[in-house]
Design a protein around this motif. Structure first.
Motif, mmCIF file in Angstrom:
data_model
loop_
_atom_site.group_PDB
_atom_site.id
_atom_site.type_symbol
_atom_site.label_atom_id
_atom_site.label_comp_id
_atom_site.label_asym_id
_atom_site.label_seq_id
_atom_site.Cartn_x
_atom_site.Cartn_y
_atom_site.Cartn_z
ATOM 1 N N LYS A 185 8.585 -7.506 -10.482
ATOM 2 C CA LYS A 185 8.612 -7.588 -11.953
ATOM 3 C C LYS A 185 7.922 -6.396 -12.695
ATOM 4 O O LYS A 185 8.740 -6.005 -13.505
ATOM 5 N N ASN A 186 6.985 -5.925 -12.297
ATOM 6 C CA ASN A 186 6.549 -4.602 -12.822
ATOM 7 C C ASN A 186 7.240 -3.567 -12.728
ATOM 8 O O ASN A 186 7.530 -2.602 -13.674
ATOM 9 N N LEU A 187 7.871 -3.298 -11.545
ATOM 10 C CA LEU A 187 8.716 -2.281 -11.171
ATOM 11 C C LEU A 187 9.967 -2.320 -11.944
ATOM 12 O O LEU A 187 10.455 -1.336 -12.467
ATOM 13 N N SER A 188 10.457 -3.498 -12.203
ATOM 14 C CA SER A 188 11.550 -3.674 -12.993
ATOM 15 C C SER A 188 11.434 -3.392 -14.507
ATOM 16 O O SER A 188 12.363 -2.815 -15.164
ATOM 17 N N ALA A 189 10.358 -3.805 -14.924
ATOM 18 C CA ALA A 189 9.973 -3.531 -16.483
ATOM 19 C C ALA A 189 9.761 -2.043 -16.508
ATOM 20 O O ALA A 189 10.372 -1.473 -17.625
ATOM 21 N N ARG A 190 9.421 -1.455 -15.536
ATOM 22 C CA ARG A 190 8.999 0.039 -15.722
ATOM 23 C C ARG A 190 10.226 0.873 -15.785
ATOM 24 O O ARG A 190 10.745 1.570 -16.511
ATOM 25 N N LEU A 191 11.319 0.453 -14.917
ATOM 26 C CA LEU A 191 12.404 1.129 -14.634
ATOM 27 C C LEU A 191 13.249 0.876 -15.884
ATOM 28 O O LEU A 191 13.925 1.807 -16.368
ATOM 29 N N ARG A 192 13.333 -0.269 -16.453
ATOM 30 C CA ARG A 192 14.054 -0.327 -17.942
ATOM 31 C C ARG A 192 13.269 0.453 -18.867
ATOM 32 O O ARG A 192 14.218 1.052 -19.760
ATOM 33 N N GLU A 193 12.053 0.515 -18.822
ATOM 34 C CA GLU A 193 11.113 1.015 -20.031
ATOM 35 C C GLU A 193 11.867 2.796 -19.866
ATOM 36 O O GLU A 193 11.698 3.369 -20.899
ATOM 37 N N LEU A 194 11.932 3.142 -18.709
ATOM 38 C CA LEU A 194 12.614 4.742 -18.595
ATOM 39 C C LEU A 194 13.728 4.816 -18.880
ATOM 40 O O LEU A 194 14.536 5.696 -18.454
ATOM 41 N N GLY A 195 14.548 3.748 -19.184
ATOM 42 C CA GLY A 195 16.078 3.855 -19.419
ATOM 43 C C GLY A 195 17.051 3.531 -18.493
ATOM 44 O O GLY A 195 18.208 3.740 -18.712
ATOM 45 N N THR A 230 0.751 -1.315 0.110
ATOM 46 C CA THR A 230 -0.056 0.021 -0.164
ATOM 47 C C THR A 230 0.906 1.372 -0.099
ATOM 48 O O THR A 230 0.592 2.254 -0.906
ATOM 49 N N ASP A 231 1.904 1.307 0.797
ATOM 50 C CA ASP A 231 2.575 2.501 1.100
ATOM 51 C C ASP A 231 3.481 2.893 -0.435
ATOM 52 O O ASP A 231 4.106 3.958 -0.441
ATOM 53 N N ALA A 232 3.736 1.685 -1.162
ATOM 54 C CA ALA A 232 4.381 2.061 -2.574
ATOM 55 C C ALA A 232 3.493 2.329 -3.786
ATOM 56 O O ALA A 232 3.946 2.612 -4.877
ATOM 57 N N GLU A 233 2.146 2.354 -3.471
ATOM 58 C CA GLU A 233 1.254 2.278 -4.363
ATOM 59 C C GLU A 233 1.437 3.684 -5.197
ATOM 60 O O GLU A 233 1.362 3.891 -6.517
ATOM 61 N N GLU A 234 1.364 4.742 -4.457
ATOM 62 C CA GLU A 234 1.714 6.278 -5.135
ATOM 63 C C GLU A 234 2.854 6.425 -5.910
ATOM 64 O O GLU A 234 2.830 7.049 -6.997
ATOM 65 N N PHE A 235 4.010 5.831 -5.336
ATOM 66 C CA PHE A 235 5.231 5.891 -6.052
ATOM 67 C C PHE A 235 5.000 5.150 -7.389
ATOM 68 O O PHE A 235 5.478 5.812 -8.543
ATOM 69 N N PHE A 236 4.498 4.040 -7.405
ATOM 70 C CA PHE A 236 4.639 3.423 -8.693
ATOM 71 C C PHE A 236 3.636 3.940 -9.625
ATOM 72 O O PHE A 236 3.839 3.754 -10.982
ATOM 73 N N ALA A 237 2.503 4.427 -9.030
ATOM 74 C CA ALA A 237 1.529 5.031 -10.272
ATOM 75 C C ALA A 237 2.198 6.131 -10.814
ATOM 76 O O ALA A 237 2.001 6.387 -11.894
ATOM 77 N N GLU A 238 2.830 7.228 -10.133
ATOM 78 C CA GLU A 238 3.653 8.024 -10.478
ATOM 79 C C GLU A 238 4.797 7.571 -11.383
ATOM 80 O O GLU A 238 4.752 8.280 -12.725
ATOM 81 N N LEU A 239 5.409 6.714 -11.122
ATOM 82 C CA LEU A 239 6.537 6.106 -11.978
ATOM 83 C C LEU A 239 5.962 5.613 -13.449
ATOM 84 O O LEU A 239 6.334 5.947 -14.476
ATOM 85 N N GLU A 240 4.627 5.013 -13.344
ATOM 86 C CA GLU A 240 3.964 4.635 -14.544
ATOM 87 C C GLU A 240 3.506 5.625 -15.450
ATOM 88 O O GLU A 240 3.463 5.743 -16.561
ATOM 89 N N GLU A 241 3.016 6.682 -14.726
ATOM 90 C CA GLU A 241 2.474 7.773 -15.336
ATOM 91 C C GLU A 241 3.262 8.827 -16.011
ATOM 92 O O GLU A 241 3.102 9.141 -17.153
ATOM 93 N N LYS A 242 4.608 9.062 -15.470
ATOM 94 C CA LYS A 242 5.358 10.225 -15.861
ATOM 95 C C LYS A 242 6.571 9.246 -17.164
ATOM 96 O O LYS A 242 7.092 8.276 -16.778
ATOM 97 N N SER A 243 6.814 10.093 -17.956
ATOM 98 C CA SER A 243 7.892 9.819 -18.922
ATOM 99 C C SER A 243 9.203 10.184 -18.434
ATOM 100 O O SER A 243 9.907 11.364 -19.053
#
Ligand code: FMN
Length: 148
Positions: free
Chosen positions: A107-117, A68-81
């Protein structure tokens, strides 16, 4: 070592936090510089300002969700380029293979970090309920790679 090692954790019941805290203690005892953050208190934006290496220790909850505590961080990471090309990363996931979405957040966090370079120091590690030795090995490998 000049640059700090950034250590992030996302936790519900404290496992990820105690592992991350252990790595922080180890690095600082060795005379290195480490910065420890709960993802609950960190803006995804700020990742783009970092350079060097970041270690993420995160669990998965609910139906493959972030703690729960990391939801906001991850939503922002997914949203922003964001451009994360200056900060390389490795993700250690805590999970339970009895769940359908085993380590889904890691897995999702890792994929998104890679996607953002963000360059990957090694592929995401998906640990099961007995994780202590896996973590000790991962920590040793990653600190050696980072040069801590
Ligand atoms: C209610 C509940 C839901 C969970 N959901 C998942 C899941 O979807 N996928 C998974 O891999 N692990 C799941 N787990 C296992 C946790 O991720 C695991 O216990 C982890 O070590 C908890 O770490 P933490 O204390 O840092 O939050 C779940 C555990 C509980 C109690």
């Amino acid at each position: 070592m000049n640059k700090p090692i950034y250590i992030f954790f996302g936790t519900m019941t404290g496992n990820a936090e105690s592992l991350a805290q252990g790595t922080y203690d180890k690095v600082t005892k060795m005379g290195g510089v480490a910065v420890l953050h709960n993802l609950a208190d960190f803006n995804a934006d700020s990742l783009a300002e970092l350079s060097g290496a970041a270690l993420f220790v995160v669990s998965t909850w609910g139906d493959g969700e972030p703690p729960t505590d990391a939801e906001e961080f991850f939503a922002e990471l997914e949203e922003k380029s964001l451009n994360l090309s200056k900060i390389s990363h490795a993700v250690f996931g805590l999970g339970d293979s009895n769940y359908e979405h085993f380590n889904a957040f890691a897995k999702n966090l890792s994929a998104r970090l890679r996607e953002l370079g963000s360059p990957e120091l090694e592929p995401v590690f998906t640990a099961d309920v007995v994780f202590e030795q896996d973590y000790a090995d991962w920590e040793t490998r990653l600190l050696a790679k980072i040069g801590a």
